[in-house]
Write a protein that holds these residues in place. Structure first.
Motif, PDB file in Angstrom:
ATOM      1  N   LYS A 249       5.172  -4.070  -7.606  1.00 29.83           N
ATOM      2  CA  LYS A 249       5.281  -3.146  -6.485  1.00 29.83           C
ATOM      3  C   LYS A 249       6.524  -3.446  -5.645  1.00 29.83           C
ATOM      4  O   LYS A 249       7.189  -2.528  -5.155  1.00 29.83           O
TER       5      LYS A 249
ATOM      6  N   HIS B  69       5.465  -1.156 -16.055  1.00 28.74           N
ATOM      7  CA  HIS B  69       5.359   0.187 -15.470  1.00 28.74           C
ATOM      8  C   HIS B  69       6.040   1.146 -16.435  1.00 28.74           C
ATOM      9  O   HIS B  69       7.264   1.186 -16.528  1.00 28.74           O
TER      10      HIS B  69
ATOM     11  N   ASP C 121       2.025   3.828  -4.515  1.00 26.62           N
ATOM     12  CA  ASP C 121       0.837   4.206  -5.277  1.00 26.62           C
ATOM     13  C   ASP C 121       1.162   4.158  -6.766  1.00 26.62           C
ATOM     14  O   ASP C 121       2.098   4.811  -7.225  1.00 26.62           O
ATOM     15  N   ILE C 122       0.395   3.374  -7.495  1.00 25.00           N
ATOM     16  CA  ILE C 122       0.595   3.259  -8.932  1.00 25.00           C
ATOM     17  C   ILE C 122      -0.684   3.698  -9.647  1.00 25.00           C
ATOM     18  O   ILE C 122      -1.771   3.185  -9.360  1.00 25.00           O
ATOM     19  N   GLU C 123      -0.540   4.628 -10.563  1.00 19.20           N
ATOM     20  CA  GLU C 123      -1.688   5.067 -11.343  1.00 19.20           C
ATOM     21  C   GLU C 123      -1.876   4.137 -12.535  1.00 19.20           C
ATOM     22  O   GLU C 123      -0.906   3.757 -13.201  1.00 19.20           O
ATOM     23  N   MET C 124      -3.115   3.794 -12.816  1.00 17.94           N
ATOM     24  CA  MET C 124      -3.412   2.840 -13.885  1.00 17.94           C
ATOM     25  C   MET C 124      -2.919   3.343 -15.238  1.00 17.94           C
ATOM     26  O   MET C 124      -2.560   2.550 -16.099  1.00 17.94           O
ATOM     27  N   LYS C 125      -2.883   4.666 -15.406  1.00 20.34           N
ATOM     28  CA  LYS C 125      -2.432   5.209 -16.691  1.00 20.34           C
ATOM     29  C   LYS C 125      -0.938   4.940 -16.918  1.00 20.34           C
ATOM     30  O   LYS C 125      -0.450   5.036 -18.054  1.00 20.34           O
ATOM     31  N   ASP C 126      -0.229   4.610 -15.852  1.00 19.84           N
ATOM     32  CA  ASP C 126       1.201   4.322 -15.957  1.00 19.84           C
ATOM     33  C   ASP C 126       1.486   2.845 -16.224  1.00 19.84           C
ATOM     34  O   ASP C 126       2.651   2.446 -16.294  1.00 19.84           O
TER      35      ASP C 126
ATOM     36  N   ASP D  43       0.811  -1.212   0.000  1.00 16.15           N
ATOM     37  CA  ASP D  43       0.000   0.000   0.000  1.00 16.15           C
ATOM     38  C   ASP D  43       0.845   1.261   0.000  1.00 16.15           C
ATOM     39  O   ASP D  43       0.363   2.344  -0.321  1.00 16.15           O
TER      40      ASP D  43
END
Length: 299
Positions: free
Chosen positions: A225, A198, A166-171, A163
């Motif tokens: 992650k 990624h 943080d990973i943005e889906m657009k990346d 947690d």
């Protein structure tokens, strides 16, 4: 040195002295010798664990092997390394699960990712990250010429939950494909394998041995992650000048260890200068001494 270590060392010395006073053929001697060996083993293991003080050392690990230059020999070498680590884990009582494996078309493997669980797994294996080199007479060319091959080993701590990243889906770029390896009937007949890239860093993770595409996606995301966390930690250590330069570099051409089968037999770790000619034992998983020398060098 802690008083506990001194007491253990005294116990070992006393048992060794007693052993010498007893006839070597007697049952008493054999029993005392076994006790001495057992105490020595436990003392050595306890002392090594004292060195494993990094916040991630206690965690399980994800170990990946990727084939580098060297053609068929390099793929065969990657397969040899995979077996070496699996045998080492078997000796240590660690549990190994293959998450993803890509077989070579002619021999060995192109890549493999393994989840390894046990006590202080990451602490023991973290020093294996880097380029490994094999020198031998190639069994894969007609002239049996000397061949140099490279494989890359990567070890990251495994996190059940990541947690803090943080990973943005657009990346992310998520690709699905058909599993090429043995992973159960369901895996082999559906496009359930998942590869996640990624985009900002180029870091890739994939999983193919879970039963469903959703499970493979979750597994691949967890690996991604973990790798991002390790990259973040290394960057922080570089900034604070705590990273030991080349020892942590993971780049082809900067080998950490060489396994030579010709013109002589020798395994040499280039970071610690540890050497052994027992290369067959090493490839059979007897790498405790190599790993322990690396743990001390990491401190």
């Amino acid at each position: 040195m802690y008083e506990g270590w001194k007491a253990l060392e005294r116990d070992i010395e006393e048992l060794e002295e007693l052993s010498l006073l007893i006839n070597e053929e007697s049952n008493e001697y054999i029993e005392l010798q076994n006790q001495t060996n057992e105490i020595t083993k436990k003392y050595k293991e306890a002392k090594i664990q004292l060195f494993l003080s990094d916040q991630y050392d206690i965690r399980d690990a994800i170990l990946s092997i990727s084939t580098g230059t060297g053609g068929t020999d390099a793929k065969d070498f990657s397969g040899m390394l995979m077996r070496m680590y699996m045998r080492y884990c078997e000796r240590k009582g660690f549990k190994v699960q293959i998450i993803e494996k890509s077989e070579g078309s002619d021999a060995g493997i192109k890549s493999v990712t393994m989840s390894i669980k046990g006590e202080m797994v990451y602490g023991y294996l973290k020093g294996e990250s880097g380029v490994h080199r094999l020198i031998r007479l190639s069994p894969y060319n007609a002239k049996n010429l000397r061949q140099t091959s490279f494989s890359l080993v990567e070890v990251v701590p495994e996190f059940e939950k990541c947690d803090s990243i943080d990973i943005e889906m657009k990346d992310l770029r998520i690709d699905t494909f058909r599993s090429s390896g043995a992973g159960g009937q369901h895996v082999n007949v559906t496009d359930s394998a998942v590869r996640i890239t990624h985009i900002p860093t180029g870091i890739v993770a994939q999983s193919q041995n879970q039963r469903s595409q959703l499970q493979n996606k979750d597994q691949a995301l967890k690996i991604l992650k973990s790798r991002l966390l390790k990259k973040e930690k290394e960057e922080e250590e570089k900034k604070s000048k705590k990273l030991k330069g080349a020892f942590k570099e993971i780049d082809f051409g900067n080998q950490i260890r060489t396994y030579t089968l010709h013109p002589y037999k020798l395994v040499k770790d280039h970071r610690t200068n540890y050497e052994t000619s027992s290369i067959e034992k090493v490839f059979d998983g007897a790498i405790d001494d190599i790993i322990e020398s690396g743990i001390k060098e990491l401190i």
